[in-house]
Design an enzyme around this catalytic site. Structure first.
Site, PDB file in Angstrom:
ATOM      1  N   ASP A 102       5.641  -2.615  -0.498  1.00 55.43           N
ATOM      2  CA  ASP A 102       4.801  -3.709  -0.021  1.00 55.43           C
ATOM      3  C   ASP A 102       5.296  -4.160   1.360  1.00 55.43           C
ATOM      4  O   ASP A 102       4.496  -4.411   2.269  1.00 55.43           O
ATOM      5  CB  ASP A 102       4.881  -4.867  -1.029  1.00 55.43           C
ATOM      6  N   HIS A 185      -3.384  -2.018   2.792  1.00 51.84           N
ATOM      7  CA  HIS A 185      -3.726  -2.807   1.604  1.00 51.84           C
ATOM      8  C   HIS A 185      -5.156  -2.530   1.130  1.00 51.84           C
ATOM      9  O   HIS A 185      -5.435  -2.590  -0.067  1.00 51.84           O
ATOM     10  CB  HIS A 185      -3.508  -4.301   1.852  1.00 51.84           C
ATOM     11  N   HIS A 188      -4.885   0.494  -0.892  1.00 57.52           N
ATOM     12  CA  HIS A 188      -4.354   0.090  -2.206  1.00 57.52           C
ATOM     13  C   HIS A 188      -5.501  -0.399  -3.090  1.00 57.52           C
ATOM     14  O   HIS A 188      -5.632   0.001  -4.246  1.00 57.52           O
ATOM     15  CB  HIS A 188      -3.312  -1.030  -2.057  1.00 57.52           C
ATOM     16  N   HIS A 202       1.832  -2.429  -7.461  1.00 56.01           N
ATOM     17  CA  HIS A 202       1.155  -2.779  -6.203  1.00 56.01           C
ATOM     18  C   HIS A 202       1.844  -2.123  -5.004  1.00 56.01           C
ATOM     19  O   HIS A 202       1.212  -1.418  -4.211  1.00 56.01           O
ATOM     20  CB  HIS A 202       1.166  -4.316  -6.065  1.00 56.01           C
TER      21      HIS A 202
HETATM   22 ZN   LIG Z   1       0.921  -6.579  -0.848  1.00 59.38          ZN
END
Ligand SMILES: [Zn+2]
Length: 298
Positions: A102, A185, A188, A202
């Site tokens: 992340d 992101h 993702h 995540h």
């Molecule tokens: Zn994130």
């Protein structure tokens, strides 16, 4: 949402004046949701350093099936974020690696937003300080990521682990929230449409999203290889298989790309028009780069 309602009822019953969330991401998100709805101060005590959510004033909301739904934005950031690195040192190493995934996205996404004059997650302008924190976040991962993983494997608190906890939690949290998100992101979020990715965290899916972002931006090989070397050294996925997708078909990749480029997605913060075929190509190229890198180095 059910948990937030339950927490609100419990807090009202005892006349709570402060909400304290201690645990993983879902617990902290719930605590922030309860505190926000009741307009109470909130303390976040993460027991794992698996994402940059603890310092932020937003939660990522998924459907019960694990598909990304929306960002829930709160009026204010947590009043206190308290991390005991002794607790983090005893948590599973995979969580720390996911937090680095992340955090890995922060610098690459912040740069896109700052240079494009894109509004940050709070609707304001990015600052030079936010960008400096995002860059420090990336430099810290490069310098200390591998040693921090060894520290957690040995359940020891070391200066490298302390710095990585700061990078995963504080630097990444301030960096992304003050500068903004971009393709990594969004990819993702696209990956969450594939059920096979749901058992991946995540930060793991974001890490693969970073490689895809670099491909979409046609970044030089030196940049890509630096990221691949860092990711593989801490056990982050760099291929489709690494996030649970075993030889995905064209249709499945298109579905992921379509969700990644949904209207309002942060991929549109990239400084060029986003076309479906380019996102599909970036995903395939990221997987190929990851596979090639692993064959030669892993
Ligand atoms: Zn994130």
């Amino acid at each position: 949402m059910v948990e937030i309602e339950r927490g609100k009822a419990a807090a009202k019953e005892i006349g709570a004046r402060i909400i304290i969330g201690a645990g993983g991401g879902k617990v902290l998100d719930t605590a922030r949701g309860v505190a926000s709805d009741l307009m109470l101060p909130v303390v976040n005590c993460p027991t794992i350093a698996s994402s940059d959510a603890p310092c932020s004033a937003l939660s990522v909301v998924y459907t019960d099936e694990g598909v990304f739904e929306q960002y829930r934005i709160y009026g204010r950031n947590p009043d206190l974020v308290l991390v005991d690195t002794d607790v983090i040192a005893k948590s599973p190493a995979r969580f720390l690696a996911a937090g680095m995934g992340d955090a890995l996205a922060t610098w690459f996404e912040a740069k896109v937003c700052a240079s494009g004059g894109v509004k940050n997650m709070r609707g304001g302008a990015s600052t030079r300080s936010a960008l400096a924190l995002a860059e420090l976040c990336y430099r810290t991962l490069l310098a200390d990521g591998f040693s921090a993983m060894n520290a957690v494997a040995a359940q020891q608190v070391t200066p490298a682990l302390e710095r990585i906890v700061e990078a995963n939690t504080l630097l990444s949290g301030l960096g992304f929230e003050s500068s903004g998100l971009a393709a990594a992101h969004a990819i993702h979020n696209g990956l969450t449409t594939a059920a096979a990715t749901h058992r991946y965290m995540h930060g793991e899916k974001v890490a693969f999203g970073v490689v895809a972002q670099l491909m979409l931006e046609s970044q030089p090989a030196a940049v890509v290889n630096e990221v691949l070397a860092l990711s593989t050294s801490v056990g982050l996925p760099v291929t489709f298989a690494g996030v649970g997708l075993q030889q995905p078909g064209t249709e499945e990749i298109r579905e992921i790309a379509l969700r990644a480029m949904a209207p309002g997605e942060t991929i549109h913060n990239e400084p060029f028009p986003i076309r479906l075929e380019n996102v599909v190509d970036a995903l395939i190229a990221a997987n190929a780069a990851g596979e090639t890198f692993c064959r030669s180095r892993c």
